[in-house]
Scaffold this motif. Sequence first.
Motif, PDB file in Angstrom:
ATOM      1  N   THR A 538      31.626  53.065  52.243  1.00 19.89           N
ATOM      2  CA  THR A 538      32.206  51.755  51.913  1.00 19.89           C
ATOM      3  C   THR A 538      31.967  50.798  53.068  1.00 19.89           C
ATOM      4  O   THR A 538      31.565  49.645  52.898  1.00 19.89           O
ATOM      5  CB  THR A 538      33.713  51.875  51.626  1.00 19.89           C
ATOM      6  N   LEU A 591      22.629  58.506  47.040  1.00 26.64           N
ATOM      7  CA  LEU A 591      23.759  57.656  46.687  1.00 26.64           C
ATOM      8  C   LEU A 591      23.252  56.367  46.055  1.00 26.64           C
ATOM      9  O   LEU A 591      22.108  55.961  46.264  1.00 26.64           O
ATOM     10  CB  LEU A 591      24.606  57.332  47.917  1.00 26.64           C
ATOM     11  N   THR A 597      30.812  47.801  41.834  1.00 26.56           N
ATOM     12  CA  THR A 597      31.540  48.684  42.744  1.00 26.56           C
ATOM     13  C   THR A 597      31.430  48.151  44.170  1.00 26.56           C
ATOM     14  O   THR A 597      30.627  47.261  44.460  1.00 26.56           O
ATOM     15  CB  THR A 597      31.005  50.118  42.685  1.00 26.56           C
ATOM     16  N   THR A 601      28.109  55.620  45.886  1.00 23.59           N
ATOM     17  CA  THR A 601      28.630  56.852  45.280  1.00 23.59           C
ATOM     18  C   THR A 601      27.494  57.829  45.044  1.00 23.59           C
ATOM     19  O   THR A 601      26.337  57.421  44.875  1.00 23.59           O
ATOM     20  CB  THR A 601      29.334  56.544  43.942  1.00 23.59           C
TER      21      THR A 601
END
Length: 618
Positions: A538, A591, A597, A601
């Motif tokens: 993140t 990822l 988003t 992920t």
Amino acid sequence: MSLFTSKRKPAHSDVITITDVAERIPNLIKKLPHVAHGLILANDSRPNKPTGFGVEFEKATRSNPYGIALYYKDTQFTYTQFNEWANRIAHYFLSQGIKKGDVITLFIENRPELLVCSLACAKVGAIAALVNCSQTGKGLTHSINLVKPKMIIVGDELTGPLKDVRSTLELSDDQFFWLADADTRKPNPQIKAPAGYQNLADKLTSQPRFNPPSSYEVFHQDGLFYIYTSGTTGLPKAVVFKHGRWMKGYGTFGHIMNLNKDDIMYVTLPFYHATAMVVCWSAVIAGASGLAIRRKFSAREFWSDVRRYNASAIGYVGELCRYLMDSPMDSADRKHRVTKMVGNGLRASIWHDFKKRFGVEEVFELYGSSEGNVGFSNIFNFENTVGFSPVPYAIVRYDQEKNEPILNKKGFMIKVKTGESGLLIGKITKSSPFDGYTDPEKNKATILENVFTKGDRYFNTGDLIRDLGFRHAQFVDRLGDTYRWKGENVSTTEVENCISDFPAISEAVAYGVEIPGTNGRAGMAAITPTPDSNIDYTELLTFFKGSMPAYAVPIFIRVQAQMETTGTFKYQKNNLKKEGFDPSQTSDPLLVWLPGTTCYTPITAEVFEGIQIGQYRF
């Protein structure tokens, strides 16, 4: 290469023959007077003849003085109003000692102030440096300092990014000018410039409205724009775009569209790029037509804007067309008068369906680069082609594994056969020169010598192109270390440099990968974490968003313990590109930054399948 290839249709259904072209001649004849006039202008290279952007805009103003030149939001400008506004700015530039060849940096979003300042620069022979509005940090500093401007004009909407780098700019305080994010044609006592800026609108009150004589002191070889392009060496390169080159675009692309005083073109493309600033606007000026602009593209509002302005033509890039095709079908899809569109990158997979759904009759697809000397235009309105080129060029065989042209036994390059793909190169001649970059070393890197005979010189476009016959071509892909995403060229070197600034990453390799159903290539980065690091993905995405333009942020991440290199320590990108983001091709963690988003992920088999079938709209 002979224009007269075999009359028999080859096996490739999209290969173009002389018979195909002959069938399109009647439609072209209707436009012939306008096209012929344009070609005369495009090929007039007399060194001492007044020419260029300013001269032609003044001619359009005389032709249609009370016609609407520009629509923006609820505001309209006639040709006379817009020309007089530009004149006042031009006279102010002259009063400040700005002369031919001086550079003025423009850092303004898509609004009338960007266009009028560009025109004002053209009228005094100054070069407008059109800085990409997405630039921040080191890239922004580099782009401004590179061209050594005499002044910078910034829109209020971009003072934040400029404030962050102001201390690194090679400009004195009296060289910073500002324009409010409002109608700035007249000074407004209620609007004050921020500290450290002069309000350009306040300087224009006493300036005359007549055309400055300097418009007619601008010639073919004088500089008009610096347009920035991402190359293979990292930071943006400033491409010299001369008035003579503008005249070529104006004379060809501009006149082939055959717009008239009743036409209006709607353009949401960024005007710091040549597609909007040169191709679209020159087509409008050629017809003394109207131009309608929007600050930023909106798929939801696109066709309602077209109807609002009663537009008859649109400017596009391929990604824009895909977004429009992805929008829900609507009964109003054809309730407009758009029949023509001009731009580049329309995918073959949606070309026909786009025309059918939205009622477009003519697609003026084109090919060209800001720095290149070869261009194509779809003057015959074929499908799935960048069109026809009258300038000398060749498409040569290319080894993508070795990233180099294939040579014959004599050491010369080999032209591909009709229907085959290869590297596009443009011959450098007096009539098709290579104007180049501001950096001589970068010029050398793009020039190929002794290509077919000793002493010949060609510009290396870096593009993979398919030969369709009869001097028509089809764009295939970018070669080397630059890829295209969201309508922008992305430099892998610049992305790699940004990634390497993240403390927990020791090495990074950036490249482009294809996502089914999208245009261009999405960014992917293979990274090697520093020993004992624990990356917060993140935080990593947040860092990327703050370090590079949105279109350059990698969509995919591959985590490697060690990078594969060649014997000369170059990163092996070919295998990375081949394996892409498919989890079945590697055991390395993969990822993805999925739409909507805020973090990366993991890519599971299910996520990969969702991407393949278009479940996510990138």
